[in-house]
Design a protein around this motif. Structure first.
Motif, PDB file in Angstrom:
ATOM      1  N   PRO A 110       5.682 -44.839  -3.719  1.00 40.43           N
ATOM      2  CA  PRO A 110       4.694 -43.476  -3.818  1.00 40.43           C
ATOM      3  C   PRO A 110       3.656 -43.755  -4.754  1.00 40.43           C
ATOM      4  O   PRO A 110       2.512 -43.322  -4.559  1.00 40.43           O
ATOM      5  N   TYR A 111       3.996 -44.315  -6.019  1.00 42.75           N
ATOM      6  CA  TYR A 111       2.866 -44.336  -7.052  1.00 42.75           C
ATOM      7  C   TYR A 111       1.970 -45.350  -6.545  1.00 42.75           C
ATOM      8  O   TYR A 111       0.588 -45.105  -6.608  1.00 42.75           O
ATOM      9  N   LYS A 171       7.388 -50.526 -16.393  1.00 43.68           N
ATOM     10  CA  LYS A 171       8.222 -51.100 -15.419  1.00 43.68           C
ATOM     11  C   LYS A 171       7.126 -51.781 -14.282  1.00 43.68           C
ATOM     12  O   LYS A 171       6.385 -50.781 -13.833  1.00 43.68           O
ATOM     13  N   ILE A 172       7.561 -52.570 -13.607  1.00 46.23           N
ATOM     14  CA  ILE A 172       6.953 -52.833 -12.231  1.00 46.23           C
ATOM     15  C   ILE A 172       7.631 -52.210 -11.265  1.00 46.23           C
ATOM     16  O   ILE A 172       8.724 -52.396 -11.129  1.00 46.23           O
ATOM     17  N   VAL A 173       6.948 -51.345 -10.429  1.00 42.89           N
ATOM     18  CA  VAL A 173       7.404 -50.516  -9.493  1.00 42.89           C
ATOM     19  C   VAL A 173       7.031 -51.095  -8.128  1.00 42.89           C
ATOM     20  O   VAL A 173       8.051 -51.102  -7.099  1.00 42.89           O
ATOM     21  N   ALA A 219       0.891 -56.664  -8.820  1.00 41.23           N
ATOM     22  CA  ALA A 219       1.883 -56.186  -9.502  1.00 41.23           C
ATOM     23  C   ALA A 219       1.540 -54.746 -10.146  1.00 41.23           C
ATOM     24  O   ALA A 219       0.767 -54.505 -10.817  1.00 41.23           O
ATOM     25  N   VAL A 220       2.338 -53.626  -9.741  1.00 49.28           N
ATOM     26  CA  VAL A 220       1.881 -52.372  -9.854  1.00 49.28           C
ATOM     27  C   VAL A 220       2.888 -51.736 -10.974  1.00 49.28           C
ATOM     28  O   VAL A 220       4.112 -51.869 -10.909  1.00 49.28           O
ATOM     29  N   GLY A 251      -2.541 -60.291  -9.995  1.00 49.42           N
ATOM     30  CA  GLY A 251      -3.055 -58.819 -10.575  1.00 49.42           C
ATOM     31  C   GLY A 251      -1.979 -57.986 -11.165  1.00 49.42           C
ATOM     32  O   GLY A 251      -0.934 -57.818 -10.308  1.00 49.42           O
ATOM     33  N   VAL A 252      -2.397 -57.453 -12.348  1.00 48.79           N
ATOM     34  CA  VAL A 252      -1.597 -56.529 -12.819  1.00 48.79           C
ATOM     35  C   VAL A 252      -2.385 -54.894 -12.939  1.00 48.79           C
ATOM     36  O   VAL A 252      -3.308 -54.920 -13.670  1.00 48.79           O
TER      37      VAL A 252
END
Length: 359
Positions: free
Chosen positions: A257-258, A240-242, A234-235, A53-54
């Motif tokens: 934190p995001y 960018k992926i954080v 993936a967030v 999942g993105v």
């Protein structure tokens, strides 16, 4: 780069340092004045048979990343390997023979279907382009695909306008399945559908995955639906992926934190816990991808920002088995006690849930 999430499972998709920058042109001579960094150095793997999942807010680069992985764009930089084959620098002519392995389900089921073609013609189009079936064999294959996605064969000669949004999305899914792909990018496939239809489409995708052994990259705004369908999540934030982690670990204890702010927005079914949850409200606007801030992209809105965040871009690294995060809070060199600025004392959803359980 990800740790193996299952015994013996192999990596079907390997993306390393993928960048997708769009030029900004201006002046009489149309010279390049800068670039929009839609995807700016993302790396991830997707294992055979799993769903990645993105998630992220609008404009973070999710859809661009999905299209770039399928090489619908000529990428700026990076490596993309699909089933062991490097496709990052292939020409579109070379990619043609690999297209059957990788397909896409688009967000708007009405816009991606030709209104002048019948359902049978739409589903059969990939078979005509890449297959060598006779007319009768193609029609039989179309009927098989319509059965697989729950469409009545008697509707094969109708046009897209005669179908509902959910039925049109099923047509798009059938078209994506026509060439027996291994990997499918689902670009917000339920965003344009009624809530009552969304669950049906997601359940269909899961059934097809089990039946045909499909691998998904599932892009969505709906965090609850991603929790239902994804194996890992993936967030993304500002190209960018954080954070990248197994689903349960990420939803129960987000590290970035995001991600904490995103998870705090997910409604809690238990009304007692929901009443105690304090939303993490991020202040300010998302910076422009053409002019990202120095250091960490999230430093202008982060409630836990530190001085180092304004100077150094954090490394995206593994901090626990299978868990990757790009945040100075998890640097080994940082002290455990840190000063928070902005929204001091904000409580995350997981902390509230834990407090409720302890009580």
């Amino acid at each position: 780069m990800s740790a193996d999430t299952g015994s013996g499972r192999r990596k079907l998709v390997e993306v390393t340092n993928l960048k997708m920058h769009f030029p900004i042109l201006g002046g009489l001579l149309r010279r390049q004045l800068g670039s929009v960094k839609a995807v700016d150095g993302v790396s991830f793997d997707i294992y055979e048979g799993e769903t990645l999942g993105v998630v992220g807010e609008s404009g973070c680069g999710k859809s661009t990343c999905g299209r770039a992985v399928l090489r619908l764009y000529d990428i700026t930089e990076g490596s993309i390997r699909i089933d062991g084959t490097e496709i990052g620098r292939m020409s579109q002519t070379q990619l043609r023979r690999l297209r059957p392995k990788m397909q896409m389900v688009f967000q708007d089921p009405q816009a991606c279907l030709n209104p002048r073609m019948t359902v049978a013609a739409i589903i059969a189009e990939p078979l005509e382009e890449h297959g060598r079936l006779s007319g009768k064999e193609r029609l039989n294959r179309v009927y098989e695909l319509m059965d697989a996605v729950g469409l009545n064969r008697n509707f094969a000669n109708r046009y897209p306008h005669a179908f509902s949004g959910g039925q049109r999305q099923r047509i798009g899914i059938a078209r994506a399945l026509a060439l027996n792909p291994k990997f499918i990018v689902c670009d917000e496939p339920i965003a344009a559908l009624d809530v009552s239809i969304q669950a049906q489409v997601v359940n269909l995708l899961e059934e097809l995955q089990d039946r045909f052994g499909l691998t998904y990259m599932f892009i969505s705004h709906d965090l609850s639906m991603v929790r239902h369908i994804a194996d890992r999540v993936a967030v993304m934030y500002l190209g960018k992926i954080v954070e990248l982690a197994p689903r349960d670990g990420l939803y129960e204890k987000p590290l970035h934190p995001y991600t904490e702010a995103l998870m705090s927005a997910v409604p809690e079914p238990d009304p007692d816990i929901e009443a105690r949850v304090e939303r993490i409200i991020l202040t300010g606007d998302v910076p422009s991808p053409s002019n990202p801030p120095e250091g960490c992209n999230f430093c202008t809105r982060c409630p836990k920002v530190m001085d180092i965040c304004h100077r150094i871009d954090p490394e995206f690294r593994e901090v626990a088995p299978g868990r990757f995060v790009a945040c100075h809070l998890h640097d080994a060199t940082q002290p455990q006690s840190r000063t928070r600025t902005g929204q001091t004392g904000a409580t995350t959803r997981s902390e509230h849930i834990q407090q409720g359980e302890d009580a």
